[in-house]
Scaffold this motif. Structure first.
Motif, PDB file in Angstrom:
ATOM      1  N   ARG A   1     -14.006  40.524   3.776  1.00 51.11           N
ATOM      2  CA  ARG A   1     -15.443  40.780   4.055  1.00 51.11           C
ATOM      3  C   ARG A   1     -16.295  41.259   2.983  1.00 51.11           C
ATOM      4  O   ARG A   1     -17.428  41.365   2.780  1.00 51.11           O
ATOM      5  N   HIS A   2     -15.571  41.977   1.840  1.00 51.94           N
ATOM      6  CA  HIS A   2     -16.392  42.749   0.914  1.00 51.94           C
ATOM      7  C   HIS A   2     -15.595  42.287  -0.489  1.00 51.94           C
ATOM      8  O   HIS A   2     -14.642  41.856  -0.816  1.00 51.94           O
ATOM      9  N   SER A   3     -16.418  42.304  -1.500  1.00 45.02           N
ATOM     10  CA  SER A   3     -15.816  42.369  -2.989  1.00 45.02           C
ATOM     11  C   SER A   3     -14.899  43.474  -3.287  1.00 45.02           C
ATOM     12  O   SER A   3     -14.731  44.255  -2.278  1.00 45.02           O
ATOM     13  N   TYR A   4     -14.004  43.271  -4.187  1.00 44.50           N
ATOM     14  CA  TYR A   4     -13.089  44.177  -4.631  1.00 44.50           C
ATOM     15  C   TYR A   4     -13.603  45.437  -4.544  1.00 44.50           C
ATOM     16  O   TYR A   4     -13.048  46.494  -4.084  1.00 44.50           O
TER      17      TYR A   4
ATOM     18  N   ARG B   1     -12.572  34.623  -2.679  1.00 41.70           N
ATOM     19  CA  ARG B   1     -12.871  35.970  -3.572  1.00 41.70           C
ATOM     20  C   ARG B   1     -11.739  35.973  -4.542  1.00 41.70           C
ATOM     21  O   ARG B   1     -12.011  36.303  -5.738  1.00 41.70           O
TER      22      ARG B   1
ATOM     23  N   TRP C   1     -10.547  36.072   8.091  1.00 39.67           N
ATOM     24  CA  TRP C   1     -11.182  36.489   6.773  1.00 39.67           C
ATOM     25  C   TRP C   1     -10.263  35.901   5.594  1.00 39.67           C
ATOM     26  O   TRP C   1     -10.400  36.289   4.547  1.00 39.67           O
TER      27      TRP C   1
ATOM     28  N   GLU D   1     -16.305  46.896  -3.454  1.00 36.86           N
ATOM     29  CA  GLU D   1     -16.969  47.454  -2.242  1.00 36.86           C
ATOM     30  C   GLU D   1     -15.837  47.526  -1.039  1.00 36.86           C
ATOM     31  O   GLU D   1     -16.283  48.280  -0.345  1.00 36.86           O
ATOM     32  N   ALA D   2     -14.778  46.996  -1.094  1.00 39.88           N
ATOM     33  CA  ALA D   2     -13.865  47.000  -0.040  1.00 39.88           C
ATOM     34  C   ALA D   2     -13.261  48.423  -0.078  1.00 39.88           C
ATOM     35  O   ALA D   2     -12.968  49.159  -1.034  1.00 39.88           O
ATOM     36  N   SER D   3     -13.218  49.067   1.100  1.00 38.47           N
ATOM     37  CA  SER D   3     -12.927  50.431   1.351  1.00 38.47           C
ATOM     38  C   SER D   3     -11.491  50.636   1.731  1.00 38.47           C
ATOM     39  O   SER D   3     -11.105  49.962   2.810  1.00 38.47           O
TER      40      SER D   3
ATOM     41  N   GLU E   1     -11.827  33.457   3.287  1.00 37.49           N
ATOM     42  CA  GLU E   1     -12.884  34.469   2.502  1.00 37.49           C
ATOM     43  C   GLU E   1     -12.096  35.206   1.333  1.00 37.49           C
ATOM     44  O   GLU E   1     -12.598  35.310   0.295  1.00 37.49           O
TER      45      GLU E   1
END
Length: 214
Positions: free
Chosen positions: A34-37, A120, A113, A39-41, A116
């Motif tokens: 879902r997110h870039s490395y 990424r 995901w 920004e991933a939580s 995706e």
């Protein structure tokens, strides 16, 4: 597949029951897909895996370790999905690559995901990952060629053609296709990708094979 550099885990992730491993990996694939490395939580990943962030970091020293382990885990999954009895019965390199491509695309759909995350990962530019992923793809391809192409009949190729270089060409074509879509911010349609892949295989087969095998 050959793993990335050791992830310096505190706990033994591999000792967990398979269902717990899969829950953690699915959560990580979604988080990093879902997110870039950056920004991933990890807190969100832990929550989706049904555990605390502290427990997540008991098994993985840091975010980088979790990311690299997730990539290895997913690659192993793909191998298990793709390599079957029918795979080993194929002795034509291009047919094998097409079969693998279809199997891989269908298999990645089983994990939301996953596609995706894979894309990424191969275009990761964060400083935490750059060194670890440098040369990783080539190492994976070397391993794949030695391990999974044993039944391919390379006598079909013209003497001046190196089958490994043909494989590299297919990989570069696929890489260029994905990179262009990402650069243009266009969605990646797997059916369109496979249609293009079939064309590339046809073109390279006509160039690489001896006339009697066309």
């Amino acid at each position: 597949m050959r793993p990335l550099k050791p992830t310096n885990r505190h706990g033994d992730f591999d000792a967990l029951p398979p269902e717990r491993q899969e829950a953690i990996m699915r959560a990580a694939v979604e988080g990093f897909g879902r997110h870039s490395y950056k920004e991933a939580s990890t807190e969100e990943i832990a929550r989706r895996a049904g555990m605390s962030k502290g427990l997540l970091f008991f098994y993985f020293r840091n975010k980088r370790a979790l990311y690299l382990r997730t990539l290895d885990y997913l690659m192993d999954k793909v191998v298990n999905w793709v390599v079957d009895d029918e795979f080993y019965a194929i002795d034509d390199l291009f047919e094998l690559m097409l079969y693998s491509g279809v199997q891989k695309m269908d298999s990645l759909k089983k994990w939301p995901w996953a596609m995706e995350f894979s894309i990424r990962a191969f275009y990761a530019d964060h400083s935490d990952l750059r060194d670890a992923l440098t040369g990783w793809t080539k190492t994976q391809v070397d391993t794949m060629f030695d391990r999974f192409f044993q039944n391919v009949d390379f006598s079909r190729f013209r003497e001046e053609v190196d089958p490994r270089e043909v494989l590299d060409m297919l990989i570069m074509l696929g890489d260029g296709y994905l990179h262009q879509r990402l650069s243009d911010r266009e969605p990646i349609n797997l059916e369109d990708f496979m249609a293009a892949y079939r064309k590339w295989c046809g073109i390279l087969r006509a160039w690489a094979y001896k006339p009697e095998y066309l």
